[in-house]
Write a protein that holds these residues in place. Structure first.
Motif, PDB file in Angstrom:
ATOM      1  N   ARG A 280      -5.949 -11.059  -4.967  1.00  0.00           N
ATOM      2  CA  ARG A 280      -5.179  -9.896  -4.528  1.00  0.00           C
ATOM      3  C   ARG A 280      -5.132  -9.842  -3.007  1.00  0.00           C
ATOM      4  NH1 ARG A 280      -5.276  -3.629  -6.252  1.00  0.00           N
ATOM      5  NH2 ARG A 280      -4.152  -2.878  -4.423  1.00  0.00           N
ATOM      6  N   HIS A 281      -3.941  -9.518  -2.492  1.00  0.00           N
ATOM      7  CA  HIS A 281      -3.739  -9.343  -1.055  1.00  0.00           C
ATOM      8  C   HIS A 281      -2.903  -8.081  -0.845  1.00  0.00           C
ATOM      9  CE1 HIS A 281      -5.235 -13.417  -0.653  1.00  0.00           C
ATOM     10  NE2 HIS A 281      -4.364 -13.787  -1.576  1.00  0.00           N
ATOM     11  N   ASP A 282      -3.417  -7.138  -0.056  1.00  0.00           N
ATOM     12  CA  ASP A 282      -2.709  -5.891   0.218  1.00  0.00           C
ATOM     13  C   ASP A 282      -1.952  -5.989   1.538  1.00  0.00           C
ATOM     14  OD1 ASP A 282      -3.730  -4.650  -2.097  1.00  0.00           O
ATOM     15  OD2 ASP A 282      -5.543  -4.051  -1.044  1.00  0.00           O
ATOM     16  N   VAL A 283      -0.764  -5.395   1.550  1.00  0.00           N
ATOM     17  CA  VAL A 283       0.051  -5.308   2.763  1.00  0.00           C
ATOM     18  C   VAL A 283       0.450  -3.849   2.960  1.00  0.00           C
ATOM     19  CG1 VAL A 283       0.911  -7.683   2.610  1.00  0.00           C
ATOM     20  CG2 VAL A 283       2.184  -5.845   1.500  1.00  0.00           C
ATOM     21  N   PRO A 284       0.781  -3.453   4.193  1.00  0.00           N
ATOM     22  CA  PRO A 284       1.101  -2.045   4.448  1.00  0.00           C
ATOM     23  C   PRO A 284       2.256  -1.490   3.625  1.00  0.00           C
ATOM     24  CG  PRO A 284       0.700  -3.192   6.507  1.00  0.00           C
ATOM     25  CD  PRO A 284       0.738  -4.237   5.425  1.00  0.00           C
ATOM     26  N   GLY A 285       3.349  -2.238   3.497  1.00  0.00           N
ATOM     27  CA  GLY A 285       4.516  -1.756   2.765  1.00  0.00           C
ATOM     28  C   GLY A 285       5.281  -2.899   2.140  1.00  0.00           C
TER      29      GLY A 285
ATOM     30  N   GLU B 262       0.815  -1.222   0.000  1.00  0.00           N
ATOM     31  CA  GLU B 262       0.000   0.000   0.000  1.00  0.00           C
ATOM     32  C   GLU B 262       0.845   1.268   0.000  1.00  0.00           C
ATOM     33  OE1 GLU B 262      -2.328  -0.713   3.507  1.00  0.00           O
ATOM     34  OE2 GLU B 262      -3.864  -1.797   2.386  1.00  0.00           O
ATOM     35  N   TRP B 263       2.104   1.168   0.399  1.00  0.00           N
ATOM     36  CA  TRP B 263       2.990   2.329   0.406  1.00  0.00           C
ATOM     37  C   TRP B 263       3.304   2.697  -1.039  1.00  0.00           C
ATOM     38  CZ3 TRP B 263       3.887   5.033   4.672  1.00  0.00           C
ATOM     39  CH2 TRP B 263       4.859   6.010   4.647  1.00  0.00           C
TER      40      TRP B 263
END
Length: 171
Positions: free
Chosen positions: A59-64, A30-31
């Motif tokens: 799809r899988h989102d991660v912070p950074g 996500e960064w």
């Protein structure tokens, strides 16, 4: 060859196989969202273009970008996932943070490849500035997301070629 001299979205058709039954996980940091969303769009569209089914792209989102490795490992643990594409962007700053993150992510993704015997693709940009990132996320140097998807497809094809097996699922 540096990407300054090559459009990342250009590739040969060698090792392209039928991927209609393949399952893909795309892990997106996500960064630097403007960049990573463009990378995701490129990867997603390329998978669809080559025959992947929408329902088989997860799809899988991660912070950074640092978190890409663990999420890739979780995806690789799933027996139904054939390949994982990791997408992120770490822009050089004024501190050594950049070096530590890039090194950790590269090593981590490599280790997940080896541990799970599945293609885990490094689609992480490491530019000096925002413009270089944009140039590689759909700009004048193509889209690294496209390249990451093609790499996943080609690695699945190479696995079949080397082993004579149709899929790496189940390892």
């Amino acid at each position: 060859m540096s990407s300054k001299d090559k459009n990342l979205s250009t590739h040969s058709e060698k090792s392209i196989q039928d991927i209609s039954s393949k399952q893909f996980a795309i892990v997106v940091a996500e960064w630097n969202t403007e960049v990573t969303e463009a990378l995701y769009e490129g990867a997603y569209k390329k998978l669809i273009e080559y025959g992947a089914k929408e329902k088989n792209i997860h799809r899988h989102d991660v912070p950074g970008s640092f978190e890409l490795t663990l999420a890739a490992q979780w995806a690789a643990q799933k027996s139904n996932i054939d390949a994982i594409i990791c997408l992120g962007c770490v822009i050089q700053g004024e501190t050594r943070h950049f070096d530590f993150i890039c090194d950790a992510v590269a090593h981590g993704i490599t280790n997940v490849n080896i541990r799970y015997n599945k293609p885990v693709i490094f689609g992480v940009l490491t530019p000096d500035n925002q413009q270089q990132a944009l140039d590689r996320a759909g700009g004048k140097h193509g889209n690294k997301g496209d390249e990451a998807a093609i790499t996943a497809i080609k690695m699945l094809g190479l696995y079949s070629e080397i082993t004579g097996q149709k899929t790496s699922v189940g390892f």
